[in-house]
Design a protein around this motif. Structure first.
Motif, short mmCIF file in Angstrom:
data_model
loop_
_atom_site.label_atom_id
_atom_site.label_comp_id
_atom_site.label_asym_id
_atom_site.label_seq_id
_atom_site.Cartn_x
_atom_site.Cartn_y
_atom_site.Cartn_z
N SER A 118 18.29 -4.62 -26.47
CA SER A 118 18.44 -5.99 -26.00
C SER A 118 19.92 -6.38 -26.07
CB SER A 118 17.54 -6.93 -26.81
OG SER A 118 17.54 -8.22 -26.21
N THR A 119 20.20 -7.66 -26.00
CA THR A 119 21.57 -8.09 -25.72
C THR A 119 22.00 -9.31 -26.55
OG1 THR A 119 22.91 -9.11 -23.97
CG2 THR A 119 20.56 -9.41 -23.77
N ASP A 120 23.30 -9.45 -26.73
CA ASP A 120 23.88 -10.65 -27.35
C ASP A 120 23.63 -11.90 -26.50
OD1 ASP A 120 25.55 -9.43 -25.43
OD2 ASP A 120 27.33 -10.46 -26.19
N PHE A 121 23.30 -11.69 -25.21
CA PHE A 121 23.08 -12.84 -24.32
C PHE A 121 21.76 -13.56 -24.58
CE2 PHE A 121 26.23 -12.18 -20.57
CZ PHE A 121 27.26 -11.97 -21.47
N VAL A 122 21.02 -13.13 -25.62
CA VAL A 122 19.86 -13.94 -26.03
C VAL A 122 20.32 -15.16 -26.84
CG1 VAL A 122 18.22 -12.00 -26.04
CG2 VAL A 122 19.37 -12.62 -28.17
N PHE A 123 21.61 -15.18 -27.24
CA PHE A 123 22.15 -16.32 -28.01
C PHE A 123 22.96 -17.23 -27.09
CE2 PHE A 123 21.88 -12.92 -31.32
CZ PHE A 123 20.89 -13.53 -32.10
N ASP A 124 23.07 -18.50 -27.50
CA ASP A 124 23.83 -19.45 -26.66
C ASP A 124 25.31 -19.51 -27.01
OD1 ASP A 124 23.95 -20.99 -28.95
OD2 ASP A 124 22.61 -22.56 -28.23
N ASP A 182 24.99 -11.90 -13.24
CA ASP A 182 25.16 -12.99 -12.26
C ASP A 182 24.09 -12.94 -11.17
OD1 ASP A 182 27.34 -14.42 -13.32
OD2 ASP A 182 28.68 -12.77 -12.76
N ARG A 183 23.80 -11.75 -10.68
CA ARG A 183 22.80 -11.65 -9.60
C ARG A 183 21.42 -12.12 -10.06
NH1 ARG A 183 21.27 -6.51 -6.73
NH2 ARG A 183 23.26 -5.65 -7.42
N ALA A 184 21.16 -12.00 -11.36
CA ALA A 184 19.87 -12.45 -11.89
C ALA A 184 19.63 -13.94 -11.62
CB ALA A 184 19.79 -12.18 -13.39
N GLU A 185 20.71 -14.71 -11.46
CA GLU A 185 20.53 -16.15 -11.18
C GLU A 185 19.93 -16.35 -9.79
OE1 GLU A 185 21.16 -18.57 -13.56
OE2 GLU A 185 21.45 -16.81 -14.83
N GLU A 186 20.25 -15.42 -8.86
CA GLU A 186 19.72 -15.52 -7.49
C GLU A 186 18.35 -14.88 -7.35
OE1 GLU A 186 22.45 -13.40 -4.93
OE2 GLU A 186 24.10 -14.36 -6.03
N GLU A 187 18.11 -13.84 -8.13
CA GLU A 187 16.83 -13.11 -8.00
C GLU A 187 16.19 -12.94 -9.38
OE1 GLU A 187 18.36 -9.61 -5.87
OE2 GLU A 187 18.83 -8.66 -7.80
N ARG A 226 25.92 -18.70 -16.77
CA ARG A 226 26.66 -19.14 -17.95
C ARG A 226 26.59 -18.05 -19.01
NH1 ARG A 226 23.98 -24.05 -20.26
NH2 ARG A 226 25.70 -24.06 -21.75
N ARG A 227 27.70 -17.89 -19.72
CA ARG A 227 27.74 -16.86 -20.76
C ARG A 227 28.04 -17.50 -22.12
NH1 ARG A 227 28.62 -14.42 -16.05
NH2 ARG A 227 28.56 -12.16 -15.86
N PRO A 228 27.55 -16.90 -23.21
CA PRO A 228 27.85 -17.47 -24.53
C PRO A 228 29.35 -17.39 -24.82
CG PRO A 228 26.67 -15.36 -24.73
CD PRO A 228 26.68 -15.70 -23.29
N ALA A 229 29.91 -18.46 -25.40
CA ALA A 229 31.35 -18.47 -25.70
C ALA A 229 31.66 -17.56 -26.89
CB ALA A 229 31.79 -19.89 -26.00
N TYR A 230 30.69 -17.42 -27.78
CA TYR A 230 30.93 -16.64 -29.00
C TYR A 230 29.63 -15.89 -29.32
CZ TYR A 230 32.10 -15.52 -33.83
OH TYR A 230 32.35 -14.85 -35.01
N LEU A 266 21.22 -18.49 -22.22
CA LEU A 266 21.79 -19.47 -21.27
C LEU A 266 21.45 -19.16 -19.82
CD1 LEU A 266 25.39 -19.77 -22.79
CD2 LEU A 266 23.50 -21.39 -23.05
N GLY A 267 21.09 -17.94 -19.54
CA GLY A 267 20.88 -17.55 -18.13
C GLY A 267 19.61 -16.73 -17.95
N GLU A 268 19.34 -16.41 -16.68
CA GLU A 268 18.10 -15.68 -16.33
C GLU A 268 18.06 -14.30 -16.97
OE1 GLU A 268 15.51 -16.77 -14.81
OE2 GLU A 268 16.24 -18.67 -14.05
N TYR A 269 19.20 -13.60 -16.95
CA TYR A 269 19.24 -12.26 -17.56
C TYR A 269 18.87 -12.35 -19.04
CZ TYR A 269 21.36 -8.16 -19.81
OH TYR A 269 21.59 -7.05 -20.58
N GLY A 270 19.54 -13.26 -19.75
CA GLY A 270 19.28 -13.42 -21.18
C GLY A 270 17.83 -13.81 -21.45
#
Ligand SMILES: NC(=O)c1ccc[n+]([C@@H]2O[C@H](COP(=O)([O-])OP(=O)(O)OC[C@H]3O[C@@H](n4cnc5c(N)ncnc54)[C@H](OP(=O)(O)O)[C@@H]3O)[C@@H](O)[C@H]2O)c1
Length: 285
Positions: A101-107, A67-72, A248-252, A123-127
């Motif tokens: 790496s992470t599952d957050f590379v997917f939408d 979440d903080r990645a969205e601000e910085e 935003r986080r991937p739903a699946y 979906l987000g800055e971290y991903g």
């Protein structure tokens, strides 16, 4: 084997250092104070990264505040993109580079488990920062291994099970998201998978490496309390729309691990067993 672990004080890094040492590897453990991976010159010149001194450099260092990645976003990019760029440039011709790496590379819209070659769409800055990092690791080194993992928890870090247990013990009402599905992964099992990979000189490439049970955060929270207490309280399920977060986080984001399993690497225990181990470690600290 001679192995340098970066991010050695982190949740995964600390278990990895312990597991590799128990398996008689010669481990050098670096925290950020020992080497800042965003410092291009330090990464280029530090003797600990030389082929003479290591066979493997395992990078557990990362910016992980989703979440903080969205601000910085620039800080997330510094560590997860530039940091990995610096390492990949230094390790171009060895020692071998092992990165996470992470599952957050997917939408999260696919609706069935993701395989390694599925298109990424964070979906987000971290991903996004992690997606760039894996691209550098893959493109710039000859034989990097990248483990994409998901929903990590371990005894030595801030993680979802710890948050749920603390909230439960403080007598708080628990409302947990029930429409995001992923695979919780215990850092101890992931560390074993990583150790087995280096021991068998796994071929380069991206591998999905995570726990084997897909579930929602709500059902994971239920299992956590079952493991923690004889009197678990009811957990109310809520939708993501009722629990807005900056990122935003991937739903699946379930990852298919059959590519890794085909190499014989599958140290994943059932979630109940991992949580029992996690809780007993938490109680003993
Ligand atoms: N946590 C999850 O749910 C999750 C899910 C999927 C994938 N992953 C990935 O798995 C890997 C491990 O995650 P984790 O949860 O174990 O991470 P973590 O607990 O947040 O630890 C990350 C470590 O990175 C180090 N670090 C940060 N910036 C650095 C820099 N500029 N130079 C050197 N070190 C730096 C920190 O070191 P110091 O403490 O010494 O400052 C910290 O201990 C990461 O690649 C992460 O993206 C995590």
């Amino acid at each position: 084997m001679r192995v340098l672990v970066l991010g050695a004080n982190g949740m995964l890094g600390s278990d990895l250092v312990r597991i590799l040492s128990e398996r008689n590897h010669k481990v050098t453990a670096f925290a950020s104070k020992d080497l800042d991976i965003t410092d291009e010159r330090a990464v280029r010149e530090h003797p600990a990264l030389s082929k003479k001194n290591q066979e493997w450099v395992i990078n557990c260092a990362a910016y992980t505040e989703v979440d903080r990645a969205e601000e910085e976003p620039e800080i997330a990019r510094d560590v997860n993109e530039e940091g990995v760029f610096n390492l990949a440039a230094r390790l171009e011709r060895g020692p071998r580079f092992f990165h996470f790496s992470t599952d957050f590379v997917f939408d999260g819209t696919k609706g069935s488990p993701y395989i390694e070659s599925d298109p990424i769409c964070p979906l987000g800055e971290y991903g996004m920062s992690k997606a760039e990092g894996e691209r550098y690791a893959e493109a710039m080194t000859e034989d990097a291994i990248i483990f994409r993992t998901s929903w990590l928890y371990g005894p030595n870090g801030k993680c979802f099970p710890r948050t749920i247990i603390q909230a439960h013990d403080a007598g708080k009402t628990l409302r947990v998201v029930n429409d995001q599905v992923g695979c919780p992964t215990y850092t101890v099992d992931l560390a074993v998978a990583c150790a087995e990979a280096i021991e068998q000189h796994l071929s380069s490439g991206i591998y999905h490496a995570c726990g084997q049970e897909a579930m929602s955060w709500q059902s994971f929270a239920g299992q956590i309390l079952e493991a923690w207490t004889d009197h678990p309280v009811e957990i109310e399920g809520i939708s993501t729309s009722k629990y807005p977060t900056p990122a935003r986080r991937p739903a699946y984001s379930v990852l298919d691990t059959s590519k890794l399993a085909a190499t014989g690497i599958a140290p994943w225990r059932p979630t109940t067993e991992c949580l029992a181990d996690f809780c007993s470690r938490l109680k003993s600290t």
